[in-house]
Design a protein around this motif. Structure first.
Motif, mmCIF file in Angstrom:
data_model
loop_
_atom_site.group_PDB
_atom_site.id
_atom_site.type_symbol
_atom_site.label_atom_id
_atom_site.label_comp_id
_atom_site.label_asym_id
_atom_site.label_seq_id
_atom_site.Cartn_x
_atom_site.Cartn_y
_atom_site.Cartn_z
ATOM 1 N N SER A 108 0.927 -1.240 -0.029
ATOM 2 C CA SER A 108 0.086 -0.042 0.148
ATOM 3 C C SER A 108 0.901 1.402 -0.012
ATOM 4 C CB SER A 108 -0.777 0.183 1.185
ATOM 5 O OG SER A 108 -1.918 -0.872 1.243
ATOM 6 N N LYS A 109 0.678 2.131 -0.929
ATOM 7 C CA LYS A 109 1.501 3.190 -0.896
ATOM 8 C C LYS A 109 0.466 4.644 -1.375
ATOM 9 C CE LYS A 109 5.911 1.874 -1.353
ATOM 10 N NZ LYS A 109 6.956 2.231 -0.407
ATOM 11 N N THR A 110 1.013 5.489 -0.721
ATOM 12 C CA THR A 110 0.204 7.098 -0.803
ATOM 13 C C THR A 110 1.376 7.711 -1.712
ATOM 14 O OG1 THR A 110 -0.802 6.751 1.466
ATOM 15 C CG2 THR A 110 -0.668 9.045 0.129
ATOM 16 N N LEU A 111 0.970 8.022 -2.913
ATOM 17 C CA LEU A 111 1.727 8.818 -3.619
ATOM 18 C C LEU A 111 1.131 10.256 -3.928
ATOM 19 C CD1 LEU A 111 1.914 6.107 -6.687
ATOM 20 C CD2 LEU A 111 3.676 6.543 -5.098
ATOM 21 N N GLY A 144 1.434 11.573 -8.976
ATOM 22 C CA GLY A 144 2.018 10.378 -9.128
ATOM 23 C C GLY A 144 3.132 10.056 -8.752
ATOM 24 N N GLY A 145 3.798 8.815 -9.065
ATOM 25 C CA GLY A 145 5.111 8.399 -8.501
ATOM 26 C C GLY A 145 5.455 7.091 -8.690
ATOM 27 N N ILE A 146 6.331 6.249 -8.670
ATOM 28 C CA ILE A 146 6.803 4.924 -8.757
ATOM 29 C C ILE A 146 6.730 4.181 -7.396
ATOM 30 C CG2 ILE A 146 8.836 3.632 -9.360
ATOM 31 C CD1 ILE A 146 9.993 5.621 -11.346
ATOM 32 N N ILE A 147 6.120 2.986 -7.758
ATOM 33 C CA ILE A 147 6.083 1.879 -6.605
ATOM 34 C C ILE A 147 7.063 0.860 -6.821
ATOM 35 C CG2 ILE A 147 4.753 0.097 -5.523
ATOM 36 C CD1 ILE A 147 2.366 2.217 -6.023
ATOM 37 N N THR A 166 12.121 -8.674 -11.713
ATOM 38 C CA THR A 166 11.784 -7.312 -11.035
ATOM 39 C C THR A 166 11.099 -6.286 -11.807
ATOM 40 O OG1 THR A 166 13.789 -7.861 -9.635
ATOM 41 C CG2 THR A 166 12.973 -5.503 -9.484
ATOM 42 N N TYR A 167 10.067 -5.642 -11.191
ATOM 43 C CA TYR A 167 9.322 -4.788 -12.206
ATOM 44 C C TYR A 167 8.971 -3.462 -11.134
ATOM 45 C CZ TYR A 167 8.730 -8.405 -15.256
ATOM 46 O OH TYR A 167 8.762 -9.530 -16.172
ATOM 47 N N PHE A 168 8.519 -2.478 -11.803
ATOM 48 C CA PHE A 168 8.120 -1.161 -11.258
ATOM 49 C C PHE A 168 6.886 -0.762 -11.752
ATOM 50 C CE2 PHE A 168 12.645 -1.183 -10.823
ATOM 51 C CZ PHE A 168 12.957 -0.748 -9.453
ATOM 52 N N LEU A 169 5.819 -0.097 -10.756
ATOM 53 C CA LEU A 169 4.796 0.516 -11.125
ATOM 54 C C LEU A 169 5.049 2.209 -11.224
ATOM 55 C CD1 LEU A 169 1.994 -1.827 -9.568
ATOM 56 C CD2 LEU A 169 2.453 -1.583 -12.150
ATOM 57 N N ASN A 170 4.864 2.619 -12.504
ATOM 58 C CA ASN A 170 4.954 4.277 -12.529
ATOM 59 C C ASN A 170 3.496 4.872 -12.673
ATOM 60 O OD1 ASN A 170 6.064 7.039 -12.777
ATOM 61 N ND2 ASN A 170 5.910 6.637 -14.825
ATOM 62 N N PRO A 207 -3.677 13.041 -2.555
ATOM 63 C CA PRO A 207 -2.862 12.013 -2.806
ATOM 64 C C PRO A 207 -3.362 10.825 -3.612
ATOM 65 C CG PRO A 207 -3.332 11.948 -0.774
ATOM 66 C CD PRO A 207 -3.970 13.112 -1.171
ATOM 67 N N LEU A 208 -2.807 10.168 -4.066
ATOM 68 C CA LEU A 208 -3.083 8.853 -5.109
ATOM 69 C C LEU A 208 -2.979 7.656 -4.199
ATOM 70 C CD1 LEU A 208 -3.870 8.179 -8.081
ATOM 71 C CD2 LEU A 208 -1.605 7.775 -8.533
ATOM 72 N N TYR A 209 -3.654 7.033 -3.910
ATOM 73 C CA TYR A 209 -3.638 5.859 -2.945
ATOM 74 C C TYR A 209 -3.602 4.709 -3.923
ATOM 75 C CZ TYR A 209 -5.233 9.313 0.552
ATOM 76 O OH TYR A 209 -5.270 10.341 1.318
ATOM 77 N N VAL A 210 -2.518 3.762 -3.693
ATOM 78 C CA VAL A 210 -2.352 2.421 -4.579
ATOM 79 C C VAL A 210 -2.242 1.297 -3.805
ATOM 80 C CG1 VAL A 210 -1.042 1.411 -6.326
ATOM 81 C CG2 VAL A 210 -1.484 3.921 -6.643
ATOM 82 N N THR A 211 -2.824 0.105 -4.109
ATOM 83 C CA THR A 211 -2.541 -1.002 -3.321
ATOM 84 C C THR A 211 -2.256 -2.174 -4.347
ATOM 85 O OG1 THR A 211 -4.769 -1.837 -3.125
ATOM 86 C CG2 THR A 211 -3.991 -0.412 -1.296
ATOM 87 N N VAL A 212 -1.440 -3.049 -4.241
ATOM 88 C CA VAL A 212 -1.036 -4.073 -5.241
ATOM 89 C C VAL A 212 -1.102 -5.228 -4.276
ATOM 90 C CG1 VAL A 212 0.977 -4.757 -6.493
ATOM 91 C CG2 VAL A 212 0.559 -2.437 -6.514
ATOM 92 N N ASN A 213 -1.768 -6.078 -4.902
ATOM 93 C CA ASN A 213 -2.146 -7.488 -3.922
ATOM 94 C C ASN A 213 -1.867 -8.738 -5.194
ATOM 95 O OD1 ASN A 213 -2.696 -9.353 -2.073
ATOM 96 N ND2 ASN A 213 -4.775 -8.663 -1.799
ATOM 97 N N LYS A 214 -0.941 -9.463 -4.659
ATOM 98 C CA LYS A 214 -0.691 -10.688 -5.535
ATOM 99 C C LYS A 214 -1.806 -11.781 -5.309
ATOM 100 C CE LYS A 214 2.455 -14.359 -6.761
ATOM 101 N NZ LYS A 214 1.654 -15.079 -7.514
#
Length: 179
Positions: free
Chosen positions: A36-39, A43-46, A123-127, A139-146
Motif C-alpha cells: 500500500s502506497k500513498t503517492l 503520481g510516482g513510482i512503486i 523485478t518490476y516497477f509501477l509508475n 494524494p493517489l492511494y495505490v494497493t498492489v496484491n498478488k
C-alpha cells in the motif's frame, strides 16, 4: 438419451460448475504481503516488485479523492528492472453534481481496480502519472496484491457448466412429461 442419462449429465455438469466456481473464488484470494502506497497527487513510482513466477496475477487498486467538477486522468505503467516501459493502463477519475427536474444528483468515479498479469518472472516497477484539473491536490492511494492466479477460466467454466446442467435437467424433466 433417456431421462435417467440426461438427469445424470445435468448433475455432473452442475457439480462441475460449482467446483469451478469454488476454484474461481480460490484464485481471487490474495497471496503474500499487500503493498500500500500513498503517492503525491501528480503520481510516482512503486517498487521494486519481485515477481517469482511467470504469468503472475496482481490486483491493483487506485483511488484519488476528486472534488465536485474536478477530474484526474491516472495512467499506470508496468516498467522492467531498467525502468523501461512494458505496457500501460489507466482511467479518468471525476466527480459531477447538479440539480435537474428530479432534484439534486451526484455522480463520480474516484477509483478503479485492475488485474494485471505480469508475463515473466523478474523485478518490476509501477509508475503512475496523473494529469489533473488545477483543483485536485489529494494524494493517489495505490494497493498492489498478488493473486493466486487467473480466476477467469474457472469463472467462465462455472457459468457454461451451470447453464448446460440446467438445460439438461429441463430436457430430462420435459421428456418425462411426454412419456
Amino acid at each position: 438419451m433417456d431421462k435417467k442419462e440426461q438427469t445424470r449429465n445435468a448433475v455432473i455438469l452442475v457439480g462441475f460448475g460449482l467446483l469451478c466456481l469454488v476454484m474461481s473464488f480460490f484464485f481471487n484470494i490474495g497471496r503474500g504481503k499487500e503493498i500500500s502506497k500513498t503517492l503525491p497527487a501528480k503520481g510516482g513510482i512503486i517498487g521494486p516488485l519481485k515477481v517469482a513466477k511467470d504469468r503472475s496475477v496482481y490486483l491493483i487498486k487506485v483511488k484519488q479523492d476528486v472534488r465536485d467538477r474536478e477530474w484526474s486522468s491516472v495512467t499506470g505503467e508496468l516498467l522492467d528492472e531498467q525502468k523501461k516501459y512494458l505496457f500501460g493502463f489507466g482511467k479518468q477519475l471525476w466527480t459531477e453534481s447538479g440539480r435537474d427536474a428530479e432534484g439534486y444528483w451526484k455522480e463520480s468515479v474516484t477509483s478503479f481496480d485492475l488485474k494485471l498479469t505480469v508475463p515473466k518472472e523478474g523485478t518490476y516497477f509501477l509508475n503512475f502519472e496523473v494529469e489533473k484539473s488545477p483543483g485536485v491536490s489529494s494524494p493517489l492511494y495505490v494497493t498492489v496484491n498478488k493473486k493466486a492466479g487467473s480466476a477467469l477460466p474457472f469463472f467462465w467454466g462455472s457459468i457454461i457448466s451451470l447453464i448446460l446442467g440446467i438445460i439438461f435437467y429441463q430436457r430430462a424433466k420435459h421428456s418425462s412429461l411426454g412419456s
